[in-house]
Design a protein around this motif. Structure first.
Motif, PDB file in Angstrom:
ATOM      1  N   SER A  40       0.834  -1.192   0.000  1.00  0.00           N
ATOM      2  CA  SER A  40       0.000   0.000   0.000  1.00  0.00           C
ATOM      3  C   SER A  40       0.875   1.250   0.000  1.00  0.00           C
ATOM      4  O   SER A  40       1.867   1.324   0.712  1.00  0.00           O
ATOM      5  CB  SER A  40      -0.896  -0.019   1.242  1.00  0.00           C
ATOM      6  N   GLY A  41       0.536   2.207  -0.847  1.00  0.00           N
ATOM      7  CA  GLY A  41       1.301   3.442  -0.905  1.00  0.00           C
ATOM      8  C   GLY A  41       2.509   3.386  -1.824  1.00  0.00           C
ATOM      9  O   GLY A  41       3.270   4.342  -1.900  1.00  0.00           O
ATOM     10  N   THR A  45      -1.642   2.892  -7.906  1.00  0.00           N
ATOM     11  CA  THR A  45      -2.801   3.658  -8.375  1.00  0.00           C
ATOM     12  C   THR A  45      -2.347   4.907  -9.112  1.00  0.00           C
ATOM     13  O   THR A  45      -2.866   5.248 -10.181  1.00  0.00           O
ATOM     14  CB  THR A  45      -3.691   4.059  -7.182  1.00  0.00           C
ATOM     15  N   THR A  46      -1.351   5.579  -8.535  1.00  0.00           N
ATOM     16  CA  THR A  46      -0.856   6.809  -9.156  1.00  0.00           C
ATOM     17  C   THR A  46      -0.361   6.537 -10.577  1.00  0.00           C
ATOM     18  O   THR A  46      -0.667   7.302 -11.504  1.00  0.00           O
ATOM     19  CB  THR A  46       0.260   7.411  -8.296  1.00  0.00           C
TER      20      THR A  46
HETATM   21  N1  LIG Z   1      -3.909  13.230  -4.272  1.00  0.00           N
HETATM   22  C1  LIG Z   1      -2.905  12.898  -3.421  1.00  0.00           C
HETATM   23  N2  LIG Z   1      -2.412  13.824  -2.568  1.00  0.00           N
HETATM   24  C2  LIG Z   1      -1.414  13.522  -1.727  1.00  0.00           C
HETATM   25  N3  LIG Z   1      -0.813  12.312  -1.656  1.00  0.00           N
HETATM   26  C3  LIG Z   1      -1.266  11.351  -2.480  1.00  0.00           C
HETATM   27  C4  LIG Z   1      -2.338  11.594  -3.397  1.00  0.00           C
HETATM   28  N4  LIG Z   1      -2.568  10.454  -4.081  1.00  0.00           N
HETATM   29  C5  LIG Z   1      -1.685   9.547  -3.620  1.00  0.00           C
HETATM   30  N5  LIG Z   1      -0.897  10.075  -2.659  1.00  0.00           N
HETATM   31  C6  LIG Z   1       0.189   9.393  -1.951  1.00  0.00           C
HETATM   32  O1  LIG Z   1       1.024   8.770  -2.903  1.00  0.00           O
HETATM   33  C7  LIG Z   1       1.418   7.495  -2.463  1.00  0.00           C
HETATM   34  C8  LIG Z   1       1.096   6.481  -3.518  1.00  0.00           C
HETATM   35  O2  LIG Z   1      -0.307   6.355  -3.577  1.00  0.00           O
HETATM   36  P1  LIG Z   1      -1.036   5.268  -4.468  1.00  0.00           P
HETATM   37  O3  LIG Z   1      -2.496   5.479  -4.271  1.00  0.00           O
HETATM   38  O4  LIG Z   1      -0.512   5.320  -5.838  1.00  0.00           O
HETATM   39  O5  LIG Z   1      -0.584   3.906  -3.776  1.00  0.00           O
HETATM   40  P2  LIG Z   1      -1.065   2.442  -4.098  1.00  0.00           P
HETATM   41  O6  LIG Z   1       0.137   1.667  -4.428  1.00  0.00           O
HETATM   42  O7  LIG Z   1      -2.171   2.455  -5.058  1.00  0.00           O
HETATM   43  O8  LIG Z   1      -1.587   1.974  -2.675  1.00  0.00           O
HETATM   44  P3  LIG Z   1      -2.871   1.093  -2.295  1.00  0.00           P
HETATM   45  O9  LIG Z   1      -2.474  -0.323  -2.461  1.00  0.00           O
HETATM   46  O10 LIG Z   1      -3.114   1.446  -0.863  1.00  0.00           O
HETATM   47  O11 LIG Z   1      -3.985   1.521  -3.181  1.00  0.00           O
HETATM   48  C9  LIG Z   1       0.722   7.252  -1.146  1.00  0.00           C
HETATM   49  O12 LIG Z   1       1.667   7.441  -0.109  1.00  0.00           O
HETATM   50  C10 LIG Z   1      -0.340   8.278  -1.081  1.00  0.00           C
HETATM   51  O13 LIG Z   1      -0.523   8.735   0.242  1.00  0.00           O
END
Ligand SMILES: Nc1ncnc2c1ncn2[C@@H]1O[C@H](COP(=O)(O)OP(=O)(O)OP(=O)(O)O)[C@@H](O)[C@H]1O
Ligand SMILES: [Mg+2]
Lengths: 255, 285
Positions: A40-41, A45-46
């Motif tokens: 996670s994180g 998703t980004t």
């Molecule tokens: N709009 C935003 N503003 C600030 N921080 C963000 C934003 N979107 C994502 N983040 C931060 O960027 C990092 C990556 O987020 P992301 O959602 O891509 O992780 P992920 O791998 O999809 O995690 P998960 O498995 O929990 O969905 C995280 O630490 C998150 O807190």
């Protein structure tokens, strides 16, 4: 070697001081199913949201089908595309969200025809016929007139997949499509996705379903702290990861 | 002896007993007291200096009927203008453009910050500030000819209403999940179409009750336009009692009409709410 359908090159994204993506580069070939895994994180998703420009990237570039996304190069400088141009580029990708995001005031059928009719300007009756065909494909023909609130989570997600497919995208993005579902509903959504993969659709799937990744993915990418740690054939990455971080993640997840 | 019987031992059997109805002494008492007070007030009015036959007679004279229809026309048009302005200003306020944002905030500040009756008087007397309106050299009209009571009332009421409605609309728009914007963008919708097709229909469900409230307020606020000679029902009632001195009777006539109109609006609100709650789970009773 043919050109990749998606080319991600040195993409970085910051949220304030926080680096969510650090110089990520990745290719996805046409017809390929790519699974993104990671803690996670880690930025999965980004990365997905950068591909359909829900999140604008800070630096680097994403090419889809040979077309640079979000910006235009002119005399050594990059210029942001207009809202309208970006909307047009988005037509090439379909996105399926973790929390479905169906339009609650429209029936299943209306959810599916909304894009083709309103955005692509297709004829209502053609769009309706195609939408019914898509509903049959995801096994929900009898739910055409149901509102999202009258559907189970699994059914909503299958309608959401049909809604994305109705735009005839060349790339489908899935962001943890089953992680908001009760365990007994996960299977029906994965079945639809497997069928889609077999039909030759190019797919980028963020998932925690390692069984699905092992069975369907051509390649698996493991991400950690905004970087790609390991990428390779599904059997290799999941079966015998080379990197210590991947090994640690997999043994923690599989247990 | 089975398990159920064993567990029941030593306890009284309550399964066949009914729950007794509670006597609501206080309710009876308060209701009686209220009825008594109403009776006293009613008697006072019945024996007071009111000619009830006049009330009945003037309820349907042409001037009053025309007045109430003018009231309704003004309320509907001014509310429509208010809603259009409200949506536009709410969207401006939520945009990331600082210029649009400040203009919207300034508008709300100005028109919420001054009394409605003052705004009506200003519109009506605009001719004192700008004797002629138009494009210099091309086309112009005298402001007194343009700023009729009707147009002054419409602009005054509508623009003032827009300032309040914009806040209601803003709340409605904010109540829609961000996932809805993203889903709409993901199928290639632009900002305006997303607003029109996806966001506003969902916001309407939330804003219908407060907007109905605002509309009821608008029906009554039109009476302020009597000060700028707009022939709505109160204005016409006043004109009649200037002539025949039946002040209270005619005020009661106007009051009865307002009550009637507002009573009709409540079921209309129910219909609207049902229309906009399409797709949401209804609470089953
Ligand atoms: N709009 C935003 N503003 C600030 N921080 C963000 C934003 N979107 C994502 N983040 C931060 O960027 C990092 C990556 O987020 P992301 O959602 O891509 O992780 P992920 O791998 O999809 O995690 P998960 O498995 O929990 O969905 C995280 O630490 C998150 O807190
Ligand atoms: Mg995520």
């Amino acid at each position: 070697m043919t050109k990749p359908l998606v080319a991600i090159r040195s993409v970085s994204k910051n949220f304030g001081d926080f680096q969510a993506l650090k110089q990520v580069s990745l290719d996805v070939r046409a017809g390929e199913v790519l699974c993104l895994i990671g803690a996670s994180g880690s930025g999965k998703t980004t990365l997905l949201r950068c591909v359909n420009q829900l999140t604008p990237i800070d630096s680097g570039g994403v090419w889809l089908d040979g077309e640079l996304l979000g910006v235009r190069e002119e005399r050594g400088r990059l210029h942001r595309l207009t809202e309208r141009q970006i909307a047009r580029q988005r037509l090439k990708t379909g996105m399926v969200f973790q929390r479905f995001n169906l339009f609650p005031h429209k029936t299943a059928l209306e959810n599916i025809t909304e894009g083709p009719v309103q955005v692509q300007g297709r004829k209502q009756e053609d769009a309706l016929a195609e939408a019914m065909e898509l509903l049959r494909r995801v096994g929900l023909a009898e739910k055409a007139d149901a509102y999202p609130s009258q559907l189970s989570g699994g059914q909503q997600q299958r309608v959401a997949i049909a809604r994305a497919l109705a735009m005839k995208p060349m790339l489908m993005l899935f962001d943890e499509p089953t992680s908001a579902l009760d365990p007994e509903l996960v299977g029906e959504v994965l079945t639809v996705m497997k069928e889609l993969a077999r039909s030759g659709m190019t797919m980028m799937v963020v998932t925690h379903e390692l069984g699905f990744a092992r069975e369907v993915a051509d390649r698996v990418v493991y991400m950690d702290h905004g970087t790609i740690v390991e990428a390779g054939a599904a059997a290799e990455v999941l079966g015998g990861p080379r990197e210590a971080r991947t090994q640690a993640f997999l043994s923690a997840v599989i247990r | 002896m089975n398990a159920t019987e064993r567990l029941a031992q030593g306890f009284p059997d309550l399964s066949r007993m009914m729950v007794a109805r509670q006597p609501h002494w206080m309710r009876w008492l308060t209701a009686t007291a209220i009825l008594a007070v109403l009776a006293v007030i009613g008697r006072a009015f019945a024996n007071g200096q009111i000619e009830w036959s006049y009330v009945g007679r003037f309820l349907t004279v042409p001037a009053i009927l025309e007045g109430i229809s003018n009231t309704m026309i003004m309320a509907v048009l001014a509310m429509a203008l208010g809603i259009v302005l409200g949506v536009v200003v709410a969207v401006m306020r939520l945009s990331s453009n600082p210029v649009l944002k400040s203009v919207a905030a300034g508008y709300t500040w100005l028109f919420r910050g001054t009394p409605l009756i003052l705004q009506l008087l200003l519109w009506f007397n605009l001719a004192l500030v700008f004797p002629t309106i138009g494009i210099p050299g091309l086309w112009s009209v005298r402001a007194v000819d343009v700023m009729t009571p009707f147009l002054s009332a419409l602009l005054g009421l509508g623009i003032n209403q827009g300032a309040y409605t914009s806040e209601v609309m803003r709340a409605g728009i904010l109540s829609v999940d961000v996932g809805q914007y993203e889903a709409a963008q993901a199928i290639g919708m632009g900002r305006l179409r997303t607003l029109r097709r996806i966001i506003l229909p969902q916001a309407m469900r939330v804003v219908t009750p407060p907007l109905s409230n605002e509309f009821i307020g608008m029906v009554k606020a039109t009476s302020l336009a009597s000060v700028i000679q707009y022939p709505e029902v109160l204005h016409n009632a006043e004109n009649i009692y200037y002539a025949n001195s039946r002040v209270i009777e005619l005020l009661i006539v106007a009051g009865l009409w307002y009550l009637l109109v507002v009573s009709i609006l409540t079921p209309l609100q129910m219909l609207l709410e049902r229309r906009f709650s399409r797709g949401t789970l209804q609470l089953v009773r």
